[in-house]
Design an enzyme around this catalytic site. Structure first.
Site, short mmCIF file in Angstrom:
data_model
loop_
_atom_site.label_atom_id
_atom_site.label_comp_id
_atom_site.label_asym_id
_atom_site.label_seq_id
_atom_site.Cartn_x
_atom_site.Cartn_y
_atom_site.Cartn_z
CE LYS A 1 -4.13 -2.20 0.90
NZ LYS A 1 -5.01 -1.89 2.02
N GLY B 1 -8.97 -6.67 3.97
CA GLY B 1 -10.02 -7.17 4.85
C GLY B 1 -10.13 -6.40 6.16
CG HIS C 1 -15.53 2.47 -0.27
ND1 HIS C 1 -14.38 1.88 0.20
CD2 HIS C 1 -15.74 1.95 -1.51
CE1 HIS C 1 -13.91 1.05 -0.72
NE2 HIS C 1 -14.73 1.06 -1.76
CD GLU D 1 -7.62 -1.73 -0.80
OE1 GLU D 1 -6.56 -2.39 -0.70
OE2 GLU D 1 -8.69 -2.13 -0.35
CG ASN E 1 -9.38 -4.32 -3.71
OD1 ASN E 1 -8.43 -4.57 -2.96
ND2 ASN E 1 -10.47 -3.73 -3.28
NE ARG F 1 -9.59 -8.92 -3.90
CZ ARG F 1 -10.62 -8.24 -3.43
NH1 ARG F 1 -11.78 -8.31 -4.03
NH2 ARG F 1 -10.51 -7.46 -2.37
P1 ADP Z 1 -8.78 -2.95 3.41
O1 ADP Z 1 -7.94 -3.20 2.19
O2 ADP Z 1 -8.21 -3.56 4.66
O3 ADP Z 1 -10.23 -3.28 3.20
P2 ADP Z 1 -9.05 -0.12 2.78
O4 ADP Z 1 -7.87 0.76 2.64
O5 ADP Z 1 -9.70 -0.58 1.51
O6 ADP Z 1 -8.68 -1.37 3.70
O7 ADP Z 1 -10.15 0.61 3.66
C1 ADP Z 1 -11.32 -0.01 4.08
C2 ADP Z 1 -12.31 1.02 4.60
O8 ADP Z 1 -11.75 1.74 5.69
C3 ADP Z 1 -12.70 2.09 3.62
O9 ADP Z 1 -13.74 1.70 2.78
C4 ADP Z 1 -13.14 3.22 4.54
O10 ADP Z 1 -14.42 3.02 5.07
C5 ADP Z 1 -12.16 3.09 5.66
N1 ADP Z 1 -10.98 3.95 5.42
C6 ADP Z 1 -9.81 3.61 4.84
N2 ADP Z 1 -8.94 4.64 4.83
C7 ADP Z 1 -9.58 5.66 5.43
C8 ADP Z 1 -9.21 7.02 5.75
N3 ADP Z 1 -8.00 7.49 5.48
N4 ADP Z 1 -10.13 7.80 6.37
C9 ADP Z 1 -11.36 7.32 6.68
N5 ADP Z 1 -11.75 6.07 6.43
C10 ADP Z 1 -10.88 5.24 5.81
#
Ligand code: ADP
Length: 459
Positions: free
Chosen positions: A116, A165, A209, A289, A291, A293
């Site tokens: 990341k 996750g 999101h 991020e 994904n 897939r």
């Molecule tokens: P993972 O890959 O573990 O699922 P992500 O980076 O995709 O983690 O984030 C998952 C969720 O966490 C996002 O959809 C959002 O709701 C929350 N999130 C991630 N980063 C932030 C941030 N900087 N500020 C607020 N919420 C966040």
């Protein structure tokens, strides 16, 4: 086209892939653990082979077993689905080395996006906005984390560099909390990913999101298929997804879509993928991020675009060029997906066991993806996602009404599910108005256990 495809997965996505292969005329090989010998994906595939005991490490994550099954059965392609080995660069590489086509991006793209902090650096250079966060390769020492927390100004989110996750994620609101939570998050990351490298990101309050579906061929042509709003989450994990995002106007959609395409282009990405953003209340957006897939929620995009993403992933893996241009992508109506988990909503615990009766909802605009059937026993060993109910309507209002009707009709007896929670959400005025952010579900989580207990449950 491929001669035979091995499905390196189980449950709903394995069935989804088998259906796509059947339409394309590709015979399939299912793999299964001893806990899954009666699973639907095994019955549906043309051939099947047991690859090990119930624990995923010894079966669905066992690369040598899966490769030897593919070779023995004469498969020339492997579809990883989502979860398990889908984001494992070593697996993608091992497939290629064994002469098998991995249906997905190249190993180096999986690895790049799986790191990341590195993905953040690349996106920053490419002009794709990212949130302020730890610089460089991430942090392993509390001292550095504290310095970052101060620089970024609390609240910040601790994240695992190798994350996924929601594991290893913690929101912290001051230095004290950071000192307490950093080692816990680090421990969780080590257990899940074998890495103690973390990074901090400014925590964006009241964010939505919003992610974009990307489709890219191996000739550097990339398009997007619009967005999915996945703000309805529990502990940072998606529960409901929809397209279009209720607050996106056409101008913003184009701007975010362009950024998503750019994110895929700069790295030379191929196959299907998703670029995830957070959208702030002021409509600024930030890459979080990518994904690499097919995603759980791909069906939502399929319903509004009419494009079969799983068939597309297979065709693209053969080297076929994209068949449509960005301008030809048409969006029709509104779609929503409800993830149905085998869980006891009151105790926040998985609820595996015997399904004594299963009646899937049906009718116009209602789609159910499930591996359940009467007399099926949901095993304790895997993710509790047992069904996905996807609805499509001419408008969001129609999709909401259809979802209410379909979820009332859906019957799963013998195990507990979160269907009652979905029905509550569907009557929530803010949800109905489309006014929500990623913290929406907190209002339904009054009695939720501490995150530590939840993490134990998830692992
Ligand atoms: P993972 O890959 O573990 O699922 P992500 O980076 O995709 O983690 O984030 C998952 C969720 O966490 C996002 O959809 C959002 O709701 C929350 N999130 C991630 N980063 C932030 C941030 N900087 N500020 C607020 N919420 C966040």
């Amino acid at each position: 086209m491929f001669k035979k495809l091995l499905v390196a997965n189980r449950g709903t996505i394995a069935i989804r892939i088998i259906r796509a292969c059947r339409e394309l005329g590709i015979p399939t090989v299912a793999v299964y653990s001893t806990a899954d010998k009666d699973a639907l994906h095994v019955r549906m595939a043309d051939e099947s082979v047991c690859i090990g005991p119930p624990a995923a490490e010894n079966s669905y994550l066992n690369i040598p077993s899966i490769l030897s099954a593919a070779t023995t059965f004469g498969a020339d392609a492997v579809h990883p689905g989502y979860g398990f080995l889908s984001e494992n660069g070593d697996f993608a590489e091992a497939c290629q080395r064994s002469g098998l086509t991995f249906v997905g991006p190249r190993a180096r793209h999986i690895r790049l996006m799986g790191d990341k902090p590195r993905a953040r650096r690349i996106m920053t250079r490419a002009g794709v906005p990212v949130l302020p966060g730890s610089e460089g390769k991430g942090v392993t020492e509390l001292r550095d984390a504290l310095a970052d927390g101060k620089r970024l100004r609390f609240p910040v989110l601790i994240k695992a560099a190798a994350g996924g996750g929601g594991k290893g994620m913690r929101v912290v609101r001051d230095a004290n909390e950071l000192s307490k939570m950093f080692p816990i998050a680090q421990g969780e990351s080590e257990a899940a990913f074998g890495s103690r490298t973390m990074y901090l990101e400014k925590y964006l309050e009241r964010a939505r999101h919003v992610e974009f579906q990307i489709v890219a061929d191996s000739h550097r042509d990339v398009i997007h298929l619009g967005e999915r709003d996945c703000s309805i989450q529990r502990r940072h994990q998606k529960v409901i997804e929809e397209s279009p995002c209720p607050v996106l106007n056409e101008r913003l959609r184009q701007k975010m879509g362009k950024a998503a395409v750019r994110a895929a282009e700069v790295v030379g990405y191929s196959n299907v993928g998703t670029v995830e953003f957070l959208l702030a209340p002021n409509h600024e957006f930030y890459f979080i991020e990518m994904n690499t897939r097919i995603q759980v929620e791909h069906g939502v995009t399929e319903m509004v675009t009419g494009i079969d993403l799983v068939k597309e992933s297979i065709r693209l893996a053969t080297g076929e060029p994209l068949r449509i241009k960005q301008k030809q992508v048409k969006f029709d109506g509104a779609a929503m997906e409800f993830r149905i988990y085998a869980e006891d909503p009151d105790r926040h615990l998985p609820s595996p066991g015997l399904v004594t009766h299963h009646h899937a909802a049906g009718g116009l605009g209602v789609r159910v993806e499930t591996a359940l059937y009467d007399g099926y026993r949901v095993p304790v060993h895997y993710d509790p996602l047992v069904a996905k109910l996807i609805v499509h309507g001419a408008t969001r209002k129609e999709a909401l009404a259809r979802a209410r009707a379909a979820l009332r009709e859906y019957q799963i007896d013998g195990i507990k599910t979160n269907i009652p929670l979905h029905l509550k959400i569907l009557h929530d005025p803010d949800f109905i108005r489309g006014e929500f952010a990623t913290d929406f579900l907190n209002r339904y989580e009054k009695s939720a256990p501490a995150p530590e207990a939840a993490a134990l449950k998830a692992s």
